[in-house]
Design an enzyme around this catalytic site. Sequence first.
Site, PDB file in Angstrom:
ATOM      1  N   GLU A  38       0.822  -1.226   0.000  1.00  0.00           N
ATOM      2  CA  GLU A  38       0.000   0.000   0.000  1.00  0.00           C
ATOM      3  C   GLU A  38       0.853   1.273   0.000  1.00  0.00           C
ATOM      4  O   GLU A  38       0.329   2.367  -0.221  1.00  0.00           O
ATOM      5  CB  GLU A  38      -0.928   0.032   1.227  1.00  0.00           C
ATOM      6  CG  GLU A  38      -2.013  -1.017   1.207  1.00  0.00           C
ATOM      7  CD  GLU A  38      -1.458  -2.392   1.518  1.00  0.00           C
ATOM      8  OE1 GLU A  38      -1.609  -3.290   0.668  1.00  0.00           O
ATOM      9  OE2 GLU A  38      -0.832  -2.579   2.574  1.00  0.00           O
ATOM     10  N   GLU A  57      -6.677  -4.637  11.462  1.00  0.00           N
ATOM     11  CA  GLU A  57      -7.563  -4.288  10.354  1.00  0.00           C
ATOM     12  C   GLU A  57      -9.050  -4.331  10.730  1.00  0.00           C
ATOM     13  O   GLU A  57      -9.853  -3.584  10.174  1.00  0.00           O
ATOM     14  CB  GLU A  57      -7.287  -5.193   9.158  1.00  0.00           C
ATOM     15  CG  GLU A  57      -5.975  -4.885   8.436  1.00  0.00           C
ATOM     16  CD  GLU A  57      -4.776  -5.613   9.006  1.00  0.00           C
ATOM     17  OE1 GLU A  57      -4.884  -6.151  10.126  1.00  0.00           O
ATOM     18  OE2 GLU A  57      -3.726  -5.657   8.325  1.00  0.00           O
ATOM     19  N   HIS A  80      -4.305  -4.330   3.829  1.00  0.00           N
ATOM     20  CA  HIS A  80      -3.081  -4.933   3.332  1.00  0.00           C
ATOM     21  C   HIS A  80      -3.338  -6.327   2.780  1.00  0.00           C
ATOM     22  O   HIS A  80      -3.489  -7.290   3.540  1.00  0.00           O
ATOM     23  CB  HIS A  80      -2.044  -4.997   4.455  1.00  0.00           C
ATOM     24  CG  HIS A  80      -0.741  -5.608   4.044  1.00  0.00           C
ATOM     25  ND1 HIS A  80      -0.114  -5.311   2.853  1.00  0.00           N
ATOM     26  CD2 HIS A  80       0.062  -6.508   4.660  1.00  0.00           C
ATOM     27  CE1 HIS A  80       1.005  -5.993   2.767  1.00  0.00           C
ATOM     28  NE2 HIS A  80       1.140  -6.745   3.841  1.00  0.00           N
ATOM     29  N   HIS A 287     -33.053 -16.112  15.630  1.00  0.00           N
ATOM     30  CA  HIS A 287     -31.775 -16.570  16.170  1.00  0.00           C
ATOM     31  C   HIS A 287     -31.820 -18.042  16.550  1.00  0.00           C
ATOM     32  O   HIS A 287     -30.785 -18.687  16.653  1.00  0.00           O
ATOM     33  CB  HIS A 287     -31.396 -15.727  17.391  1.00  0.00           C
ATOM     34  CG  HIS A 287     -29.975 -15.899  17.834  1.00  0.00           C
ATOM     35  ND1 HIS A 287     -29.495 -15.443  19.035  1.00  0.00           N
ATOM     36  CD2 HIS A 287     -28.911 -16.487  17.226  1.00  0.00           C
ATOM     37  CE1 HIS A 287     -28.209 -15.735  19.149  1.00  0.00           C
ATOM     38  NE2 HIS A 287     -27.830 -16.368  18.071  1.00  0.00           N
TER      39      HIS A 287
END
Length: 535
Positions: A38, A57, A80, A287
């Site tokens: 990057e 991240e 990345h 759920h």
Amino acid sequence: MQETHPQNSAPFTVRHAVIDLLRQLGMTQIFGNPGSTELPLFRDYPEDFSYVLGLQEAVVVGMADGYAQATRRASFVNLHSAAGVGHAMANIFTAFKNRTPMVITAGQQARSILQFDPFLHSNQAAELPKPYVKWSCEPARAEDVPQALARAYYIAMQEPRGPVLVSIPADDWDHLAEPIQVREVGFESRPDPRVLALIGAALDGARTPALVVGAAVDRGAAWDAVVALAERHQARVFVAPMSGRCSFPENHPLFAGFLPAMRERIVQLLGGHDVVLAVGAATFTYHVEGQGPHIPEGSALYQLIEDPAIAAWSPVGTAAIGNIRLGVQELLARPAPAARAEPARRAQPPRAQPPEAGQRMSVAWAMQTLAEVRDPRSIIVEEAPSSRSTIQAYLPIFHSATFYTMCSGGLGHSMPAAVGVALAEPAKKVIAVIGDGSSMYAIQALWSAAQLRLPITFVILKNRRYAALQEFAKVFGYRDGEKVEGTELPDIDFVGLAKAQGCDGVHVEDALQLRAVLESAIAAPRPILVEVEVA
């Protein structure tokens, strides 16, 4: 003919085109954790851009999620390669469920060595984040990168909004490119008038209508319109299961409470309502496995939703697809129906009491105290799943855009999201209410808060366990008192963790001292963590 930079005779490159595009779009905050692939983007970094660094991240994406939700604009994320995207995937999943617009770039090794499977190579980079991005690509040519990012932005902002990803090889940034002119693109579509007319007629003719509101109401700036619609029809208003936003004032006489993610309980709570309109919500978010009907006998379900996929899988009912605010405004444009009596009001929870000597304070006491000392227009960012029902009862939300959590159920979102919200809303106080287990998924967010000098108050509810799992174990046949492996969390010093990352911290055990501690923390001009021992 060689392109040159508009301000001088230097070549106009992919990097110049991308920076210019981001500037036109107002995306000058870049959230990232940089790696080698990057680095070329950040050479000669422009002074009008800022870089918001996260130490992992998932933290980066969580901060960008909070920022995008609070600004209602797409955020820009730089990750990345394969490893960075992998770290970020939990919060990319959450951003997808939150419908958060986000343009994610991921580094890639240089094109010239991709055929050699080089170190840090992301094999099938565009496939890696699927299915939890709306669109992803690795452009065929370097000069296609700016146009791919423009396309990514328009897709991210189109309803239903969400994250997108573009993989960019490291050697692309210095290739020649042409400038991108930002276009005017409509991101909202009006629902089908014919279906809206059916919904309007059903509401007009209902005896006991109810609304079920979801995150898309607040996300789509439809709060005031939905309040007006509920008042017009004297409709009780429930919150859809697992909603990540507050979409109706919880002190309103028509507010009826929260639906759980259980089929039978939803049917029970909606019983007695002959017309149910789900607004900006997937009514049937379950759920646990259930049985029986999805709505009460004798009821008719209607839905206004911006996401055609939700309309497609809903098992019953009539659905209008399109922008929530525009749809509700069209319903309000109809002639007013006959007046109805106001329905019965929701019972209020009893006041929480301080603990007896030697006992830890309850979550109810902690949240009641916080509710009494905070500004009602301050922003709550929450991630305490085991305490959520208590938080809903004792920390009510009254205003639009003052509550955020995750729609996904994935932990590690809200602590960094609080940082992003605080960046977007510098004039408002942000209070993050986080469970001790949840906080450890993204504790590095404290460092970012400290570096950015954001006056966030982090309230850690410390019950020393994954309490949600211990409670949920009963659904799967665990006996009362039976040990649930891997759910105890002793010996975590949150004040120490905060101080190690540059934040002040304070520990509270005495329930009668909590008010003064919270008042001081909320008034602090810097980030501070309050570790609260709860039962």
